[in-house]
Enzyme design. Structure first.
Site, PDB file in Angstrom:
ATOM      1  N   GLU A   1       0.823  -1.215   0.000  1.00 36.27           N
ATOM      2  CA  GLU A   1       0.000   0.000   0.000  1.00 36.27           C
ATOM      3  C   GLU A   1       0.855   1.263   0.000  1.00 36.27           C
ATOM      4  OE1 GLU A   1      -4.092  -1.498   2.075  1.00 36.27           O
ATOM      5  OE2 GLU A   1      -2.599  -0.744   3.459  1.00 36.27           O
TER       6      GLU A   1
ATOM      7  N   ASP B   1      -8.384  -9.234   4.503  1.00 35.03           N
ATOM      8  CA  ASP B   1      -8.146  -8.040   5.312  1.00 35.03           C
ATOM      9  C   ASP B   1      -9.150  -7.855   6.444  1.00 35.03           C
ATOM     10  OD1 ASP B   1      -7.238  -5.701   6.284  1.00 35.03           O
ATOM     11  OD2 ASP B   1      -7.513  -4.528   4.467  1.00 35.03           O
TER      12      ASP B   1
ATOM     13  N   GLU C   1     -12.665  -2.169  12.374  1.00 33.11           N
ATOM     14  CA  GLU C   1     -12.652  -1.432  11.108  1.00 33.11           C
ATOM     15  C   GLU C   1     -13.782  -1.868  10.174  1.00 33.11           C
ATOM     16  OE1 GLU C   1      -8.930  -1.705   9.039  1.00 33.11           O
ATOM     17  OE2 GLU C   1      -9.696  -0.644   7.282  1.00 33.11           O
TER      18      GLU C   1
HETATM   19  C1  BDP Z   1      -6.239  -2.060   6.092  1.00 39.12           C
HETATM   20  C2  BDP Z   1      -6.522  -0.715   6.685  1.00 39.12           C
HETATM   21  C3  BDP Z   1      -5.372   0.233   6.568  1.00 39.12           C
HETATM   22  C4  BDP Z   1      -4.113  -0.433   7.102  1.00 39.12           C
HETATM   23  C5  BDP Z   1      -3.887  -1.750   6.406  1.00 39.12           C
HETATM   24  C6  BDP Z   1      -2.739  -2.517   7.023  1.00 39.12           C
HETATM   25  O1  BDP Z   1      -7.643  -0.179   6.027  1.00 39.12           O
HETATM   26  O2  BDP Z   1      -5.676   1.393   7.295  1.00 39.12           O
HETATM   27  O3  BDP Z   1      -3.015   0.397   6.915  1.00 39.12           O
HETATM   28  O4  BDP Z   1      -5.020  -2.570   6.553  1.00 39.12           O
HETATM   29  O5  BDP Z   1      -3.010  -3.421   7.810  1.00 39.12           O
HETATM   30  O6  BDP Z   1      -7.251  -2.924   6.525  1.00 39.12           O
HETATM   31  O7  BDP Z   1      -1.582  -2.247   6.721  1.00 39.12           O
END
Ligand code: BDP
Length: 694
Positions: free
Chosen positions: A282, A355, A383
């Site tokens: 990401e 996730d 979340e």
């Molecule tokens: C996702 C979240 C994000 C996190 C990412 C992670 O939306 O905010 O940075 O995982 O775990 O679920 O790195």
């Protein structure tokens, strides 16, 4: 702490922060003992340490069962954190190989007292399953908490950041002795022994000397409670903080930089736990930016802190897919590197392969590495389960996870030394008065801690414990009502959000429904990619026969059952299979009926949670009652949007009539698409009382 001292501290906090602070009725005491009623005479048969001092103080303040003997007895077999409690003939003895074991035993004894389980003899012996039991705080230096729904960061609010690094002007625990002590006590009372102070999307500035000095202050506060401090680090730190031209792990200057940084950290924090790293995921920098591997990157950091006993937790959440099926990515990414990591590296793996969704099978990377330690990462903050607005007790979700990995993917089986037997939970804490936003979400912090200690505990036992500790005022039937609410809550969320194996059906917010979402962004971020729904059918084909062959990544005892549509349980049906709308589920209903059944059930359950809670009016504190009541109204409102939006959207594809049992939608599909659910809590008189700040 004596009452007078508490009052003094509160007055102090009031003066410093200006916040309205109520000691009782705001949930801030968590599950901890109180009020003080100790009559204990405590005898310490060991050298006194700051940790034994706490044990003695806690017992003196809260134990009302007479004499207690605390004794340290070292033996080769027992883990350092273990303890034994024996009570007979009016004397209670806590025996442990270390001072922290004594403190854990102390908290357990007090919990047993709070639960009314200390009248008879006691003989218990406890030893943790995971040796490293961590919270991960996704907190940023600017005071924001990523995916935090309980206010601001409890650790950071650095003035001038990001341009400058001024004072750490915290509304959280640092400038409030009462809050920092509460945080430490709450964690120690569960056996949590480490905390990552900042977000995995880490600012490189975390490693500036000024910030490290702030971290050292936290370490000092937490140390007596057996809690070590860890930091999430940014792979580009040598460039951003160190002024180097590269962060390439093979570059000698880079290696030197990390070694020097490690020395600096350990000078400040001699028992520093280690680094947590999100790399090449990401948009975060990582070794692959330089043509190197995860192993090269992890070993660079691990090598630097190895001489001091530190560890590196390298995350397997690599959200930069090379395979069309993101569920396969973690295993693809790491399996071929097995054996290349230094022995103080642990691969930190999210429980599910996508996730933190409301329901996922376990990640196929678990149990797949033979020479590398692995640890689960659970998400305590909700979340994807209604955030702080919805009730979703996650003990049941984690029980499901531990059951699966225990059977098919024991992630501890190849570990070389107990030292690397670890677990992490992404915290749900913030500056809200009750720490967790939703008062009942404290149960998730509690459940995580208990399961980190003993993953064989069942969710109901934990819910029962937490309810006794947090709401001792409830009578037996009220107590059962609350336990039952907790126990059914997560399944309710699965039902109204994404039943029978659907996943990632959120709009952009990770809160509101969006099964129709087909924006021009990465395909594997879109609900339509995950539901694969069209006029003929629905579901993501992960079979070997016709799909992405995710099933072969699993142990055959699990993979084969999932592969075969006749044995795949309904709860994972659309996760592993693409099926026609008229396919018969194991329940006997068609897929279309089954979906409608669960959406309706989720809404019904949300309504029922409201009814159950309302029956507790007068039995629990008025403020807490009102707070939860509003949140449950919000949850029901949202469950309606989820149910209506989902059934209407899928009907728009398949053109099938609704089954008789489905309540006709009250919203139109257009309304659902335009609903801005993230507006917050249901509004009603009293709304303004919510989200009080500690
Ligand atoms: C996702 C979240 C994000 C996190 C990412 C992670 O939306 O905010 O940075 O995982 O775990 O679920 O790195």
């Amino acid at each position: 702490m004596k009452i007078t001292a508490v009052i003094t501290t509160i007055v102090c906090c009031l003066a410093v922060s200006g916040y309205v602070y109520a000691y009782a009725g705001d949930g801030s005491n968590l599950w901890l003992p109180g009020p003080e009623k100790g009559n204990a005479s405590v005898l310490l048969s060991a050298k006194s340490t700051p940790t034994t001092d706490i044990a003695v103080r806690e017992l003196s303040d809260y134990w009302n069962g007479g004499k207690v003997l605390l004794e340290i007895k070292k033996d080769k077999e027992s883990k350092r954190d273990s303890y034994r409690i024996n009570k007979s003939d009016g004397t209670t003895t806590i025996t442990a190989p270390s001072d922290i074991g004594l403190l854990y035993g102390t908290y357990r004894l007090l919990q047993m007292q709070q639960m009314g389980r200390t009248s008879g003899d006691i003989a218990i012996s406890e030893s943790p399953f995971h040796d490293i039991r961590l919270l991960n705080h996704w907190d940023n230096l600017d005071g924001n908490s990523e995916r935090g729904y309980a206010g601001r960061s409890i650790f950071w609010n650095v003035r001038g950041f990001p341009d400058a690094i001024g004072e750490n002007d915290m509304a959280g625990i640092a400038n409030s002795p009462l809050n920092s002590e509460k945080y430490a006590r709450a964690n120690a009372s569960l056996g949590i022994n480490g905390t990552v102070l900042n977000n995995v999307n880490a600012s490189p500035k975390m490693l500036c000397t000024e910030v490290l000095e702030m971290a050292a202050k936290y370490a000092d506060v937490l140390r007596p409670y057996g809690i070590r401090v860890y930091l999430a680090v940014n792979f580009s730190s040598p460039v951003v903080v160190g002024g180097l031209k590269t962060a390439d792990p093979m570059d000698k200057e880079v290696q030197k930089w990390w070694k020097a940084k490690a020395r600096e950290i350990y000078d400040l924090i001699p028992d520093f736990g280690g680094f947590l790293v999100k790399a090449n995921s990401e948009g975060q920098p990582g070794p692959m930016d330089y043509g190197r591997t995860h192993a090269d990157g992890a070993n660079l950091l691990a090598g630097a802190i190895r001489p001091y006993g530190g560890i590196v937790m390298w995350r397997a959440f690599i959200n930069n897919p090379t395979d069309p099926d993101r569920a396969k990515q973690a295993r693809i990414e790491f399996e071929h590197l097995d054996g290349q990591f230094l022995d103080n590296v642990i691969i930190q793996v999210k429980n599910g392969p996508i996730d933190f969704q409301p329901r996922e099978p376990f990640n196929a990377l678990f149990g797949a590495l033979n020479h590398t330690a692995e640890m689960p990462e659970l998400q305590i903050t909700q979340e994807y389960l209604g955030q702080a607005n919805h009730l979703a007790y996650l003990g049941t979700m984690w029980e499901e996870f531990f059951d699966e990995v225990r059977q098919y993917a024991d992630y501890t089986r190849h570990q070389l030394s107990g030292r690397y037997n670890a677990i992490a939970g992404v915290a749900n804490t913030g500056t809200d008065a009750d720490w967790t936003g939703h008062p009942l979400a404290q149960s998730n912090w509690y459940a995580y801690g208990r399961l980190a200690w003993n993953p064989n505990l069942d969710a109901e036992t934990i819910a029962d414990e937490w309810t006794s500790l947090t709401f001792p005022e409830l009578n037996e039937s009220q107590h059962s009502t609350l336990v039952s609410m907790l126990m059914r809550s997560r399944e309710a969320v699965v039902d109204y959000e994404m039943p029978i194996g659907l996943t990632h059906q959120f709009g952009d917010s990770h809160y509101a429904p969006g099964p129709w979402d087909n924006r021009p962004i990465r395909r594997d971020w879109l609900p339509v990619f995950y539901n694969q729904a069209d006029a003929d059918g629905i579901g993501f084909d992960r079979t070997k026969a016709t799909g992405t062959d995710n099933t072969s990544q699993y142990h055959p005892d699990f993979g084969n059952v999932m592969e075969d549509i006749s044995s795949c349980p309904d709860k994972y049906l659309l996760w592993f299979h693409h099926v026609s709308w008229s396919h018969r589920c194991q329940s006997g209903r068609t897929v279309w009926e089954e979906l409608c059944y669960h959406y309706q059930n989720g809404l019904n359950e949300a309504r029922d949670l409201q009814r159950q809670w309302n029956s507790l009016e007068g039995a629990v504190d008025t403020d807490i009652f009102h707070d939860v009541k509003i949140r449950l109204m919000t949850q029901t409102r949202d469950a309606q949007w989820w149910k209506d939006g989902s059934v209407l959207y899928f009907q728009s594809l398949n053109g099938m009539p609704f089954p008789d049992f489905l309540e006709p939608p009250v919203h139109t599909l257009e309304e659902c698409k335009n609903s801005n659910l993230n507006v917050g809590l249901y509004r009603s008189p009293g709304h303004e009382e919510l989200n009080r700040v500690r």
